[in-house]
Enzyme design. Structure first.
Site, PDB file in Angstrom:
ATOM      1  N   ALA A  27      -2.235  44.012  23.929  1.00  0.00           N
ATOM      2  CA  ALA A  27      -1.787  43.387  25.175  1.00  0.00           C
ATOM      3  C   ALA A  27      -2.888  43.530  26.225  1.00  0.00           C
ATOM      4  CB  ALA A  27      -0.503  44.048  25.657  1.00  0.00           C
ATOM      5  N   LYS A  34     -19.008   9.074   4.863  1.00  0.00           N
ATOM      6  CA  LYS A  34     -17.708   9.496   5.399  1.00  0.00           C
ATOM      7  C   LYS A  34     -16.589   8.995   4.505  1.00  0.00           C
ATOM      8  CE  LYS A  34     -14.913   7.257   7.513  1.00  0.00           C
ATOM      9  NZ  LYS A  34     -14.093   6.314   8.303  1.00  0.00           N
ATOM     10  N   ASN A  43     -12.856  60.177  21.959  1.00  0.00           N
ATOM     11  CA  ASN A  43     -11.674  59.673  21.276  1.00  0.00           C
ATOM     12  C   ASN A  43     -11.869  58.180  21.056  1.00  0.00           C
ATOM     13  OD1 ASN A  43      -8.997  58.960  20.583  1.00  0.00           O
ATOM     14  ND2 ASN A  43      -8.440  58.745  22.759  1.00  0.00           N
ATOM     15  N   GLN A  92       5.224  43.636  25.078  1.00  0.00           N
ATOM     16  CA  GLN A  92       5.199  44.690  26.093  1.00  0.00           C
ATOM     17  C   GLN A  92       5.614  44.047  27.412  1.00  0.00           C
ATOM     18  OE1 GLN A  92       1.402  46.678  26.504  1.00  0.00           O
ATOM     19  NE2 GLN A  92       2.076  47.810  28.313  1.00  0.00           N
ATOM     20  N   ALA A 137     -31.776  -8.484  -1.616  1.00  0.00           N
ATOM     21  CA  ALA A 137     -32.219  -7.809  -0.386  1.00  0.00           C
ATOM     22  C   ALA A 137     -31.763  -8.601   0.830  1.00  0.00           C
ATOM     23  CB  ALA A 137     -33.741  -7.686  -0.399  1.00  0.00           C
ATOM     24  N   ARG A 149     -12.485  41.222  32.153  1.00  0.00           N
ATOM     25  CA  ARG A 149     -13.952  41.262  32.209  1.00  0.00           C
ATOM     26  C   ARG A 149     -14.616  40.271  31.250  1.00  0.00           C
ATOM     27  NH1 ARG A 149     -16.825  46.519  31.901  1.00  0.00           N
ATOM     28  NH2 ARG A 149     -15.112  47.493  30.794  1.00  0.00           N
TER      29      ARG A 149
HETATM   30  C1  UD1 Z   1      -8.611  54.231  25.394  1.00  0.00           C
HETATM   31  C2  UD1 Z   1      -8.282  55.741  25.373  1.00  0.00           C
HETATM   32  C3  UD1 Z   1      -9.610  56.517  25.436  1.00  0.00           C
HETATM   33  C4  UD1 Z   1     -10.521  56.120  24.322  1.00  0.00           C
HETATM   34  C5  UD1 Z   1     -10.741  54.595  24.304  1.00  0.00           C
HETATM   35  C6  UD1 Z   1     -11.472  54.171  23.060  1.00  0.00           C
HETATM   36  C7  UD1 Z   1      -6.146  55.949  26.527  1.00  0.00           C
HETATM   37  C8  UD1 Z   1      -5.478  56.401  27.768  1.00  0.00           C
HETATM   38  N1  UD1 Z   1      -7.471  56.081  26.487  1.00  0.00           N
HETATM   39  O1  UD1 Z   1      -9.193  53.939  26.648  1.00  0.00           O
HETATM   40  O2  UD1 Z   1      -9.324  57.919  25.358  1.00  0.00           O
HETATM   41  O3  UD1 Z   1     -11.772  56.783  24.445  1.00  0.00           O
HETATM   42  O4  UD1 Z   1      -9.467  53.915  24.303  1.00  0.00           O
HETATM   43  O5  UD1 Z   1     -11.804  52.806  23.136  1.00  0.00           O
HETATM   44  O6  UD1 Z   1      -5.493  55.503  25.616  1.00  0.00           O
HETATM   45  N2  UD1 Z   1      -3.330  47.992  25.726  1.00  0.00           N
HETATM   46  C9  UD1 Z   1      -2.061  47.473  25.630  1.00  0.00           C
HETATM   47  N3  UD1 Z   1      -1.198  47.601  26.672  1.00  0.00           N
HETATM   48  C10 UD1 Z   1      -1.541  48.242  27.836  1.00  0.00           C
HETATM   49  C11 UD1 Z   1      -2.850  48.780  27.916  1.00  0.00           C
HETATM   50  C12 UD1 Z   1      -3.702  48.663  26.843  1.00  0.00           C
HETATM   51  O7  UD1 Z   1      -1.715  46.887  24.598  1.00  0.00           O
HETATM   52  O8  UD1 Z   1      -0.732  48.307  28.734  1.00  0.00           O
HETATM   53  C13 UD1 Z   1      -4.251  47.843  24.595  1.00  0.00           C
HETATM   54  C14 UD1 Z   1      -5.518  47.104  24.982  1.00  0.00           C
HETATM   55  O9  UD1 Z   1      -5.404  45.710  24.687  1.00  0.00           O
HETATM   56  C15 UD1 Z   1      -6.560  47.730  24.070  1.00  0.00           C
HETATM   57  C16 UD1 Z   1      -6.041  49.135  23.805  1.00  0.00           C
HETATM   58  O10 UD1 Z   1      -4.672  49.133  24.180  1.00  0.00           O
HETATM   59  O11 UD1 Z   1      -6.675  47.045  22.831  1.00  0.00           O
HETATM   60  C17 UD1 Z   1      -6.804  50.222  24.582  1.00  0.00           C
HETATM   61  O12 UD1 Z   1      -6.595  50.024  25.953  1.00  0.00           O
HETATM   62  P1  UD1 Z   1      -7.776  50.180  27.011  1.00  0.00           P
HETATM   63  O13 UD1 Z   1      -7.226  49.891  28.349  1.00  0.00           O
HETATM   64  O14 UD1 Z   1      -8.951  49.383  26.567  1.00  0.00           O
HETATM   65  O15 UD1 Z   1      -8.085  51.733  26.927  1.00  0.00           O
HETATM   66  P2  UD1 Z   1      -9.447  52.436  27.218  1.00  0.00           P
HETATM   67  O16 UD1 Z   1      -9.632  52.597  28.667  1.00  0.00           O
HETATM   68  O17 UD1 Z   1     -10.504  51.752  26.461  1.00  0.00           O
END
Ligand code: UD1
Ligand code: MG
Length: 459
Positions: A12, A351, A172, A73, A423, A17
């Protein structure tokens, strides 16, 4: 199998960006949406059911492959809210493999290893980590004295973070295996932080409850790459392209100038085929063995049987049978079917037409809505006039026909087997088998013409 983990893919969020009308996870990497890469890896890595968390109306749910369940969500922000949106889809007592939709190059092998570590450790949670990337902006793994996971500290904003926390290199990767019951119980206790609920908030809670939180460390940096911008997408695509080229090379395909070809992940290429500089292979393109493709060939959803050669040409949704040759500078459009050993040469467009076995269309021709019989020879500059301004009509050129240069076929028209055309003829009537169809004014020579012209100049 009941013991297969359920994969939960968080997808979601639009990804602002990216500056795009398309949701981030639907942007393609080597011809396949990012999210589909993750789904594929999850399935190959052993997942049973696959659930994707999406936002209502973002179009992601409609773009899911068959068998994948969408969970909307509708409330809350953050990765914990994402997992809670899929609550009803999680099997009690099962393992949940949690993945991010924006990490397209996560490998299935790594997923399988993560699950194996999780099972072996009898853990409530196992997280994938690495020390091989620049840790800026990632969640860092804070370990306790005994090496176990204490908590994750987010570093997107470094305000209020200690020097010790910021010096941690282990990050992580947002890819986890969880015991479903333990996960859901812990999630209910995760509070808000900066308006979001963080999935990483479950680790201290699990630890408190006396559960094991295990770590699966990896050195596989491409698996770890996440996409947040188009620059990141470009970087990931570069890595994926290199992997695709290497996979083909290891399977017996020669790729000249690997940096200068572009091959979609879905393309198949047989052994001993050679792909030369500037070649672009897209979609459901299938190339047989012993083919020579390029330099500068573009194939989109094209099928080549064995031993075909294609140079400097553009092929879309067409078939070329064994041993045929195409180009240089040919354009095969949808529905073109080139027969065994046939030749479609320079500046020729085909074609929705069949060119028969061993037939030749070597130079400067347009063959549209036509059938060119086996062994026929179409001379230079032949045109099928297939369109009367309202409808398309067919031209049939029989077996072994020899056409003259600059013949126009005003369709519908039929040239019998073994016939000839003169031709420059405009053929509007059928030509019987073995006959010569000729339709041009007879030649007239004006004697002494040059002398008369020069006399005129002297006056
Ligand atoms: C997250 C981790 C971070 C890790 C990083 C790795 C958390 C709080 N942090 O951060 O520790 O190092 O991933 O890439 O989890 N998404 C949803 N719904 C939401 C928010 C996010 O589906 O409400 C999905 C996003 O589409 C994405 C994924 O969850 O695919 C990760 O979310 P993102 O906001 O990118 O987390 P990071 O800040 O990258
Ligand atoms: Mg992210």
């Amino acid at each position: 199998m009941p013991d297969q983990p359920t994969a939960l893919i968080m997808a979601a969020g639009h990804g602002t960006r990216m500056h795009s009308t398309l949701p981030k996870v639907l942007h393609k990497v080597c011809g396949r949406p990012m999210l589909h890469w993750v789904i594929e890896a999850a399935r190959q890595g052993g997942a049973g059911k696959v659930v994707c968390v999406t936002r209502p109306g973002d179009g992601v749910a409609d773009a899911l492959p068959e068998g994948v369940v969408a969970a909307e969500q509708t409330e809350g922000e953050g990765t914990a809210a994402a997992v809670l949106a899929a609550r009803e889809q999680l099997e009690r007592g099962g393992t949940v493999l949690t993945l991010s939709g924006d990490h397209p190059l996560i490998s299935w092998e790594l997923i399988a290893e993560l699950v194996a570590t999780h099972t072996r450790a009898g853990a409530a949670a196992t997280l994938l980590t690495t020390e091989q990337l620049d840790p800026s902006g990632y969640g860092r793994v804070v370990r306790a004295q005994d090496g176990s996971v204490e908590r994750i500290v987010e570093t997107k904003s470094t305000e209020g973070l200690s020097r010790t926390e910021l010096s941690i290199r282990e990050i992580n990767l947002g890819t986890y295996a969880f015991d479903a019951d333990a996960l859901l119980a812990a999630l209910d206790q995760v509070g808000e932080q900066d308006g979001e609920r963080y999935l990483t908030g479950v680790f201290p809670i699990l630890r408190e409850a006396g559960d094991t939180v295990a770590i699966h460390p990896t050195t596989d940096t491409s698996s770890a790459m996440g996409v947040n911008t188009r620059a990141g997408l470009m970087e990931v695509e570069g890595v994926a392209q290199r992997q695709i080229v290497e996979r083909h090379a290891l399977a017996g395909v020669t790729i000249r100038a690997p940096e200068a070809v572009s091959i979609d992940v879905s393309v198949e290429i047989g052994t001993d085929s050679e792909i030369a500089l500037g070649t672009v292979l897209r979609g459901a393109t299938r190339i047989g063995s012993g083919c020579s493709v390029g330099p500068q060939a573009t194939l989109m959803d094209a099928t080549l049987e064995d031993g075909v050669s294609v140079a400097h040409s553009y092929l879309v949704d067409c078939r070329v049978a064994a041993g045929a040759s195409v180009g240089p500078f040919a354009y095969l459009r949808p529905g073109a079917a080139i027969g065994e050993g046939a030749k479609v040469g320079t500046f020729v467009e085909v074609k929705n037409s069949e060119v028969g076995r061993g037939a030749k269309v070597p130079h400067l021709s347009y063959i549209g809505d036509a059938e060119v019989g086996d062994g026929a020879n179409v001379a230079a500059g032949n045109i099928t006039a297939n369109y009367d301004g309202r409808r398309k009509h067919r031209t049939v050129i029989g077996e072994g026909v020899h056409t003259g240069v600059h013949t126009s076929f005003v369709a519908p028209v039929h040239i019998g087997a073994g016939a000839y055309t003169g031709a420059g003829s405009v053929i509007t009537e059928d030509v019987p088998d073995g006959a010569l169809g000729i339709s041009r004014p007879e030649q007239k020579n004006v004697e002494g013409y040059a002398d008369r012209v020069s006399e005129g100049h002297r006056e």
